[in-house]
Design an enzyme around this catalytic site. Structure first.
Site, mmCIF file in Angstrom:
data_model
loop_
_atom_site.group_PDB
_atom_site.id
_atom_site.type_symbol
_atom_site.label_atom_id
_atom_site.label_comp_id
_atom_site.label_asym_id
_atom_site.label_seq_id
_atom_site.Cartn_x
_atom_site.Cartn_y
_atom_site.Cartn_z
ATOM 1 N N SER A 158 52.314 -20.494 70.647
ATOM 2 C CA SER A 158 51.743 -19.843 69.312
ATOM 3 C C SER A 158 52.462 -20.610 68.243
ATOM 4 O O SER A 158 52.270 -20.167 66.839
ATOM 5 C CB SER A 158 52.384 -18.404 69.436
ATOM 6 N N LYS A 192 58.866 -20.474 62.843
ATOM 7 C CA LYS A 192 57.688 -19.876 63.710
ATOM 8 C C LYS A 192 57.987 -20.310 65.030
ATOM 9 O O LYS A 192 58.371 -21.350 65.356
ATOM 10 C CB LYS A 192 56.431 -20.448 63.492
ATOM 11 N N THR A 193 57.655 -19.329 65.983
ATOM 12 C CA THR A 193 58.244 -19.459 67.445
ATOM 13 C C THR A 193 56.680 -19.550 68.028
ATOM 14 O O THR A 193 55.741 -19.351 67.613
ATOM 15 C CB THR A 193 58.720 -18.206 68.021
ATOM 16 N N GLY A 194 56.734 -19.949 69.495
ATOM 17 C CA GLY A 194 55.963 -19.920 70.379
ATOM 18 C C GLY A 194 56.336 -19.625 71.838
ATOM 19 O O GLY A 194 57.616 -20.048 72.113
#
EC number: 3.5.2.6
Length: 292
Positions: free
Chosen positions: A71, A236-238
């Site tokens: 993501s 922002k992570t994923g």
């Protein structure tokens, strides 16, 4: 000045330079060894790129190897929406209507507002801050031109490594060796710097982008956990949910210091392996320590 005195001063200066180079080389080697040990314990691959935007000093490990985006691409998707608004192609205040059939698993914000719709700006923020999959796919389909359009946007800002091939949730397979929906830690970090701190976005859009990054709700245990509490982080992570694959990238604003750019990507070879937030946090800590 005599020739001997001049030669002595040159020798002293040269020796000082060698000492400085040796010091930084030893520090960098120590950091690499720490990451390697962490990687061994993790039993997978760790990719790291960190940059001090003030001094220009960087730290990297497997920074040019490909890792699944999961993501994390949604942070760049939000920036693409802001660029569209800046260029008068998109209107952040436009109300976007949709039905529940448009919403994928994990669409907490779009599900909440399904009856009345959401503004495009709020939808972009939801994709970044809550990793909302419904918001992501709607924006991709209606405003960006799908995965191909997203990749085209990244090329337009100078990123030659990023590639988005599929939609949510299909892009989360994270199969080792599969180059679909991947990038490199170095490319991710450099694109983040370009968008969050560079001149691609105007000051107004850039301020909005930084605000959205700072308001992310999914990264408390990752890069944010690696820095002092009085440092400001926008990230922002994923998380792919397969092969222990997870990541995070961030702009970090230390006190009384220029911003840092950090990118950490992790993955394993076993499909059922779980991701480890603490590994991302520790890799970030090591990288930041090696920027001092």
């Amino acid at each position: 000045m005599s020739l001997n005195v001049k030669q002595s001063r040159i020798a002293i200066l040269f020796s000082s330079c060698l000492i400085s180079i040796s010091f930084f080389s030893q520090a960098n080697t120590k950091g690499i060894d720490e990451i390697k040990n962490l990687e061994t314990d993790f039993n997978g691959r760790i990719g790291v790129y960190a940059l001090d935007t003030g001094s220009g000093k960087s730290f990297s490990y497997r920074a040019n190897e490909r890792f699944p985006l999961c993501s994390s691409f949604k942070g760049f998707l939000a920036a693409a929406v802001l660029k569209g608004s800046q260029d008068n192609r998109l209107n952040l205040n436009q109300i976007v209507n949709y039905n529940t059939r448009s919403l994928e698993f994990h669409s907490p914000i779009t599900t909440k507002y399904k009856d009345n719709g959401m503004s495009l700006g709020d939808m972009a923020a939801a994709a970044l801050q809550y990793s909302d999959n419904g918001a992501t796919n709607i924006i991709l389909e209606r405003y960006i031109g799908g995965p191909e359009g997203m990749t085209k946007f990244m090329r337009s800002i100078g990123d030659e490594d990023f590639r988005l091939d599929r939609w949510e949730l299909d892009l989360n397979t994270a199969i080792p060796g599969d180059e679909r929906d991947t990038s490199t830690p170095a490319a991710v970090a450099k694109s983040l710097k370009t968008l969050a701190l560079g001149n691609i976005l105007s000051e107004h859009e850039k301020e909005t982008y930084q605000t959205w990054l700072k308001g992310n709700t999914t990264g408390a245990a990752r890069i944010r956990a690696s820095v002092p509490s009085d440092w400001v982080v926008g990230d922002k992570t994923g998380s792919c949910g397969a092969y222990g694959t997870a990541n995070d990238y961030a702009v970090v604003w230390p006190k009384n210091r220029a911003p840092l750019i950090i990118s950490v990507y992790t993955t394993k070879n076993e499909k059922e392996a779980k991701h480890e937030d603490k590994v991302i946090a520790e890799a970030s800590r090591i990288a930041i320590d090696n920027l001092k």
